[in-house]
Structure formats: structure tokens, C-alpha cells
Scaffold this motif. Structure first.
Motif, PDB file in Angstrom:
ATOM      1  N   ILE A   1       0.860  -1.180   0.000  1.00 26.83           N
ATOM      2  CA  ILE A   1       0.000   0.000   0.000  1.00 26.83           C
ATOM      3  C   ILE A   1       0.896   1.230   0.000  1.00 26.83           C
ATOM      4  N   LEU A   2       0.707   2.114  -0.970  1.00 26.04           N
ATOM      5  CA  LEU A   2       1.547   3.304  -1.094  1.00 26.04           C
ATOM      6  C   LEU A   2       0.888   4.490  -0.390  1.00 26.04           C
ATOM      7  N   LEU A   3       1.604   5.072   0.560  1.00 27.69           N
ATOM      8  CA  LEU A   3       1.129   6.231   1.320  1.00 27.69           C
ATOM      9  C   LEU A   3       1.911   7.462   0.876  1.00 27.69           C
ATOM     10  N   VAL A   4       1.214   8.455   0.349  1.00 25.77           N
ATOM     11  CA  VAL A   4       1.883   9.635  -0.203  1.00 25.77           C
ATOM     12  C   VAL A   4       1.419  10.884   0.528  1.00 25.77           C
ATOM     13  N   ASP A   5       2.346  11.512   1.258  1.00 24.42           N
ATOM     14  CA  ASP A   5       2.028  12.740   2.000  1.00 24.42           C
ATOM     15  C   ASP A   5       3.338  13.443   2.321  1.00 24.42           C
ATOM     16  N   ASP A   6       3.361  14.764   2.222  1.00 22.13           N
ATOM     17  CA  ASP A   6       4.603  15.500   2.481  1.00 22.13           C
ATOM     18  C   ASP A   6       4.852  15.738   3.963  1.00 22.13           C
ATOM     19  N   ARG A   7       3.881  15.410   4.814  1.00 20.55           N
ATOM     20  CA  ARG A   7       4.023  15.631   6.249  1.00 20.55           C
ATOM     21  C   ARG A   7       4.275  14.289   6.959  1.00 20.55           C
TER      22      ARG A   7
ATOM     23  N   LEU B   1       3.416  -1.435   4.069  1.00 17.71           N
ATOM     24  CA  LEU B   1       3.138  -0.014   3.891  1.00 17.71           C
ATOM     25  C   LEU B   1       4.398   0.692   3.397  1.00 17.71           C
ATOM     26  N   VAL B   2       4.281   1.389   2.282  1.00 15.76           N
ATOM     27  CA  VAL B   2       5.425   2.067   1.666  1.00 15.76           C
ATOM     28  C   VAL B   2       5.184   3.569   1.715  1.00 15.76           C
ATOM     29  N   ARG B   3       6.146   4.319   2.246  1.00 14.15           N
ATOM     30  CA  ARG B   3       6.043   5.776   2.351  1.00 14.15           C
ATOM     31  C   ARG B   3       6.572   6.483   1.104  1.00 14.15           C
ATOM     32  N   ALA B   4       5.952   7.616   0.795  1.00 15.28           N
ATOM     33  CA  ALA B   4       6.476   8.532  -0.216  1.00 15.28           C
ATOM     34  C   ALA B   4       6.126   9.937   0.251  1.00 15.28           C
ATOM     35  N   SER B   5       7.125  10.814   0.319  1.00 16.01           N
ATOM     36  CA  SER B   5       6.903  12.158   0.854  1.00 16.01           C
ATOM     37  C   SER B   5       6.624  13.199  -0.231  1.00 16.01           C
ATOM     38  N   SER B   6       6.510  12.770  -1.467  1.00 14.38           N
ATOM     39  CA  SER B   6       6.215  13.700  -2.571  1.00 14.38           C
ATOM     40  C   SER B   6       5.651  12.912  -3.742  1.00 14.38           C
TER      41      SER B   6
ATOM     42  N   ALA C   1       8.603   5.015  -6.832  1.00 10.08           N
ATOM     43  CA  ALA C   1       8.237   3.744  -6.207  1.00 10.08           C
ATOM     44  C   ALA C   1       7.375   2.896  -7.132  1.00 10.08           C
ATOM     45  N   LEU C   2       6.541   3.548  -7.909  1.00 13.79           N
ATOM     46  CA  LEU C   2       5.640   2.840  -8.818  1.00 13.79           C
ATOM     47  C   LEU C   2       6.361   2.255 -10.031  1.00 13.79           C
ATOM     48  N   LEU C   3       7.601   2.665 -10.247  1.00 12.45           N
ATOM     49  CA  LEU C   3       8.376   2.128 -11.368  1.00 12.45           C
ATOM     50  C   LEU C   3       8.809   0.684 -11.116  1.00 12.45           C
ATOM     51  N   THR C   4       8.986   0.326  -9.868  1.00 15.78           N
ATOM     52  CA  THR C   4       9.553  -0.987  -9.549  1.00 15.78           C
ATOM     53  C   THR C   4       8.622  -1.909  -8.777  1.00 15.78           C
ATOM     54  N   ASP C   5       7.658  -1.356  -8.052  1.00 15.60           N
ATOM     55  CA  ASP C   5       6.795  -2.184  -7.208  1.00 15.60           C
ATOM     56  C   ASP C   5       5.347  -2.130  -7.671  1.00 15.60           C
ATOM     57  N   ASP C   6       4.610  -3.197  -7.359  1.00 14.21           N
ATOM     58  CA  ASP C   6       3.180  -3.256  -7.629  1.00 14.21           C
ATOM     59  C   ASP C   6       2.427  -2.963  -6.333  1.00 14.21           C
ATOM     60  N   PHE C   7       1.381  -2.165  -6.435  1.00 14.32           N
ATOM     61  CA  PHE C   7       0.639  -1.757  -5.249  1.00 14.32           C
ATOM     62  C   PHE C   7      -0.838  -2.104  -5.389  1.00 14.32           C
ATOM     63  N   ALA C   8      -1.451  -2.452  -4.255  1.00 12.51           N
ATOM     64  CA  ALA C   8      -2.875  -2.768  -4.248  1.00 12.51           C
ATOM     65  C   ALA C   8      -3.718  -1.508  -4.289  1.00 12.51           C
ATOM     66  N   VAL C   9      -3.235  -0.434  -3.639  1.00  7.74           N
ATOM     67  CA  VAL C   9      -3.985   0.817  -3.560  1.00  7.74           C
ATOM     68  C   VAL C   9      -3.016   1.936  -3.183  1.00  7.74           C
ATOM     69  N   ILE C  10      -3.365   3.158  -3.560  1.00  6.97           N
ATOM     70  CA  ILE C  10      -2.547   4.333  -3.251  1.00  6.97           C
ATOM     71  C   ILE C  10      -3.384   5.317  -2.450  1.00  6.97           C
ATOM     72  N   LEU C  11      -2.865   5.742  -1.306  1.00  5.63           N
ATOM     73  CA  LEU C  11      -3.481   6.819  -0.528  1.00  5.63           C
ATOM     74  C   LEU C  11      -2.683   8.080  -0.820  1.00  5.63           C
ATOM     75  N   LEU C  12      -3.321   9.042  -1.456  1.00  6.75           N
ATOM     76  CA  LEU C  12      -2.603  10.183  -2.021  1.00  6.75           C
ATOM     77  C   LEU C  12      -3.129  11.510  -1.465  1.00  6.75           C
ATOM     78  N   ASP C  13      -2.245  12.250  -0.794  1.00  9.59           N
ATOM     79  CA  ASP C  13      -2.605  13.562  -0.280  1.00  9.59           C
ATOM     80  C   ASP C  13      -2.753  14.543  -1.441  1.00  9.59           C
ATOM     81  N   VAL C  14      -3.760  15.390  -1.385  1.00 11.11           N
ATOM     82  CA  VAL C  14      -4.008  16.342  -2.466  1.00 11.11           C
ATOM     83  C   VAL C  14      -3.048  17.524  -2.381  1.00 11.11           C
TER      84      VAL C  14
END
Length: 224
Positions: free
Chosen positions: A7-13, A31-36, A43-56
């Protein structure tokens, strides 16, 4: 051992990422973090994810722009995206999220139980999809004379194919019932979008299984 979904978690905070991890840890997935947005795309170039939680709201590439890049890539276009936002600019802002390809749009602060429940649906769908892909690939090899079944796959190919088809039919029936329940003007937009996404996935799975039937040639692509 069953492989865990990512699961990809994307948030700058960082504090928001920590909160998401606390909420979703009960699902026992990776759970995989991404700060931007840029870090998420890497991260999406190399791994497969079930869902992405993306901060607006993120500096630089915001959530809408990040989602647009995700949907343009063939590898990632079908990954469900749940938008998270701390602000609410009204229906137009929400519709923009759905237009960007989101399956859901949640305003902060959100109910942890609701978020966890929604994410679990996509994790389960992803796991079932992976399982069917693996079994379908094995069946294809067997039907093409590629080898004998392994010890844990000792069923006849035709019998296993029929079992998979029956299981998929049961899921299709549930999805149809869900669609009928949502077939009214008062239905939640997020629920309708989620149901539509599920129907597209099921259609792909059905085509893949139909392609494995004797005489079908097995040329249809497996759903991604």
C-alpha cells in the motif's frame, strides 16, 4: 506463505504518514512511504501496489498532477487511488478528484475505521486478482502441455478451471447485487466509483478465464 500486498502512502508531512501507518497496520500488509509526488512515481516504477493513498495538497507536484501521471502509465493506470485532503472546496474540488482517476475522496479528519475498511476492500481485490492470475497462468501451461500439475495443484486442469469460474461467478453475482443497490440518485459517488472499478476488474478476469477454455486459444491477456 502468502505474499503481502503493498500500500503506497503519499504525504509531504511525516506526522500524517505516521498516522496512516498506525491506522493501517492492523491490515498486516506492507506499507510504503512517499513524501512527494515524484517519490511516489519512482516507487511505482519498480513495485506493484494494491492501492494508493494520495494527499491532495503537496508542494511541487500536487496530488492531482501525481494521479494524472499514474493514470497515463500503462503499468499503473488501474491501481485504485484514494485522495486524502485537509480542505474542502465543495463539489467542484471533489469532482476534480474523481476526474483525475480517484476511486474515493476523503476529507480530513477522517474516521480511521472507515478508511481502514475501504483500503481493506482494495487489498482483498488485489490479492484475489493475483491469485487468479497465478492459477490462470498455471492452467494455461497445463492446457498447452507445458508440464504436469505440482503436488499442491493435483486437480485436473478442466476441474480447476471450472472451480475458478464458479468462484468468479459468485463474486460477479455479489457485484451485480451491489450495483443494483447503488442504482439510484442518492447513492454515494465514492461507492458508485468503487463498484464500477470492481466491475471492470471482474470483466477482465472473466475474459482471461474464458480464454483458457478448450478451443479458445488462450490468447487473451490476463488482467493487470
Amino acid at each position: 506463505m502468502v505474499q503481502k500486498a503493498k500500500i503506497l502512502l503519499v504525504d509531504d508531512r511525516p506526522e500524517n504518514l505516521l498516522a496512516l501507518e498506525a491506522i493501517l497496520s492492523a491490515l498486516d500488509q506492507t506499507l510504503v512511504r512517499a513524501s512527494s509526488g515524484e517519490e511516489a512515481l519512482k516507487a511505482l516504477l519498480t513495485d506493484d501496489f494494491a492501492v494508493i493513498l494520495l494527499d491532495v495538497q503537496m508542494p511541487g507536484m500536487d496530488g492531482f498532477e501525481t494521479a494524472a501521471h499514474i493514470k497515463r502509465r500503462e503499468r499503473t493506470r488501474d491501481i485504485p487511488i484514494i485522495f486524502l485532503t485537509a480542505i474542502n472546496h465543495g463539489p467542484h474540488h471533489t469532482f476534480r478528484g474523481y476526474a483525475a482517476g480517484a476511486v474515493d475522496y476523503i476529507s480530513k479528519p477522517f474516521d480511521p475505521w472507515v478508511l481502514r475498511a475501504k483500503v481493506s476492500v482494495f487489498v482483498e481485490l488485489y490479492m484475489k486478482n493475483c491469485q487468479l492470475r497465478e492459477q490462470a497462468a498455471l492452467l494455461r501451461l497445463q492446457l498447452e502441455g507445458g508440464g504436469r500439475p505440482s503436488a499442491d495443484q493435483d486437480k485436473e486442469p478442466a476441474g480447476l478451471l471450472a472451480e475458478l469460474s464458479a468462484r468468479l461467478a459468485a463474486v460477479e453475482e455479489q457485484a451485480e447485487a451491489l450495483s443494483k443497490q447503488l442504482d439510484d440518485e442518492s447513492a454515494d459517488a465514492a461507492a458508485v466509483a468503487t463498484a464500477a472499478h470492481l466491475e471492470r476488474k471482474l470483466t477482465g478476469l472473466r475474459r482471461a478465464l474464458d480464454a483458457l477454455e478448450p478451443g479458445a486459444g488462450g490468447t487473451a491477456a490476463l488482467p493487470s
